[in-house]
Design an enzyme around this catalytic site. Sequence first.
Site, PDB file in Angstrom:
ATOM      1  CG  HIS A 235      -1.830  -1.097   1.396  1.00 58.97           C
ATOM      2  ND1 HIS A 235      -1.720  -2.050   2.388  1.00 58.97           N
ATOM      3  CD2 HIS A 235      -2.928  -1.430   0.686  1.00 58.97           C
ATOM      4  CE1 HIS A 235      -2.710  -2.912   2.277  1.00 58.97           C
ATOM      5  NE2 HIS A 235      -3.457  -2.574   1.258  1.00 58.97           N
TER       6      HIS A 235
ATOM      7  CB  SER B 133      -4.304  -6.981   4.321  1.00 63.18           C
ATOM      8  OG  SER B 133      -3.968  -5.741   3.764  1.00 63.18           O
TER       9      SER B 133
HETATM   10  P1  AMP Z   1      -6.345  -3.820  -0.546  1.00 67.59           P
HETATM   11  O1  AMP Z   1      -6.208  -3.040   0.716  1.00 67.59           O
HETATM   12  O2  AMP Z   1      -5.916  -5.240  -0.426  1.00 67.59           O
HETATM   13  O3  AMP Z   1      -7.684  -3.626  -1.217  1.00 67.59           O
HETATM   14  O4  AMP Z   1      -5.287  -3.190  -1.553  1.00 67.59           O
HETATM   15  C1  AMP Z   1      -5.309  -1.819  -1.865  1.00 67.59           C
HETATM   16  C2  AMP Z   1      -4.394  -1.566  -3.014  1.00 67.59           C
HETATM   17  O5  AMP Z   1      -3.066  -1.957  -2.684  1.00 67.59           O
HETATM   18  C3  AMP Z   1      -4.782  -2.377  -4.272  1.00 67.59           C
HETATM   19  O6  AMP Z   1      -4.636  -1.556  -5.423  1.00 67.59           O
HETATM   20  C4  AMP Z   1      -3.780  -3.484  -4.270  1.00 67.59           C
HETATM   21  O7  AMP Z   1      -3.511  -4.017  -5.550  1.00 67.59           O
HETATM   22  C5  AMP Z   1      -2.559  -2.794  -3.696  1.00 67.59           C
HETATM   23  N1  AMP Z   1      -1.630  -3.786  -3.158  1.00 67.59           N
HETATM   24  C6  AMP Z   1      -1.915  -4.753  -2.244  1.00 67.59           C
HETATM   25  N2  AMP Z   1      -0.835  -5.524  -2.027  1.00 67.59           N
HETATM   26  C7  AMP Z   1       0.152  -5.041  -2.835  1.00 67.59           C
HETATM   27  C8  AMP Z   1       1.507  -5.405  -3.069  1.00 67.59           C
HETATM   28  N3  AMP Z   1       2.076  -6.436  -2.457  1.00 67.59           N
HETATM   29  N4  AMP Z   1       2.205  -4.679  -3.954  1.00 67.59           N
HETATM   30  C9  AMP Z   1       1.640  -3.624  -4.606  1.00 67.59           C
HETATM   31  N5  AMP Z   1       0.372  -3.231  -4.428  1.00 67.59           N
HETATM   32  C10 AMP Z   1      -0.366  -3.921  -3.549  1.00 67.59           C
END
Ligand code: AMP
Length: 297
Positions: A52, A201
Amino acid sequence: MASRLGLHRRTRDDHLKIVETIAEMKAICREITRSGKTLGLVPTMGALHEGHLSLVFASKAKCRVTAVSIFVNPLQFGPNEDYGRYPRTFERDGSLLSELDVDILFAPSAAEMYPEGAATHVEVEGLSSRLDGGSRPGHFRGVATVVAKLFEIVRPDYAFFGQKDAAQVAVLRKMVRDLNMDVQLVVCPIVRESDGLARSSRNVYLSPEQRRQALVLYRSLMLVESAARSGENDADRLIEVGKRAIEKEPGARLDYFAIVDPDSLEPLQEVSQCALVAVAAFFGTTRLIDNILLPVR
Ligand code: AMP
């Protein structure tokens, strides 16, 4: 004063503005846009990690003002999924964003985002039933709906997403195109732990044993990449390489291993132009995803 989420302003210099209502968020964002400042949005579900934060850095590098949203979106979770136990670490997230000098944290409640009687959804047909959409019916409808709402509330110039959720990127790109939305999507590379595990997460759900087993995801992708580098370009044979690697790890239960066009998410016969190699598997009850692009960009 503490907010609903228990976030406290830490220092007098701390300029992170915490916003919990749509009306206030709209007013603040319209003012920013009116004053001619570029506005970046990083949508998240919180439980922030380095993945994130890489999106936050990308937004800060490109935009005068950066807003991060934290909203665990009930609409994108299936009935037997982990909505109830999804990690919620608002206090810590707020501190991190504050340290990074983020300008605005938008953290609405579910009732604020979906008041009773809300009946409008965004469905990106076709794409929404591929890859994760196939295994998680309704997931991308929930994602597209909440992101469309966030885009309307914030009206960002740029919105930052991770390549980690490659199918989500394809769905949102199509939504933005189909609905003529005035926002540019910026896709940032996957951030990994030092041993290759993609940051997520959901990694906190893993036992130490499952954490070790989960390395098979990246390993399987690396084996496919190396087979492709050695000249194999038949998608079925490359998928076999990946699946065999996953089978060797008894702790993993494969959901899908696929090689698709990164925009249409349609299966490819051959890896010649750009191909998305994507894998999803369960470790216990935890479902993890990972992917690479071939040829490596
Ligand atoms: P989430 O909180 O899981 O909905 O993720 C929020 C944003 O963070 C989304 O655009 C995900 O693709 C991005 N994201 C989550 N994990 C990663 C990671 N390991 N590397 C890059 N972006 C990430």
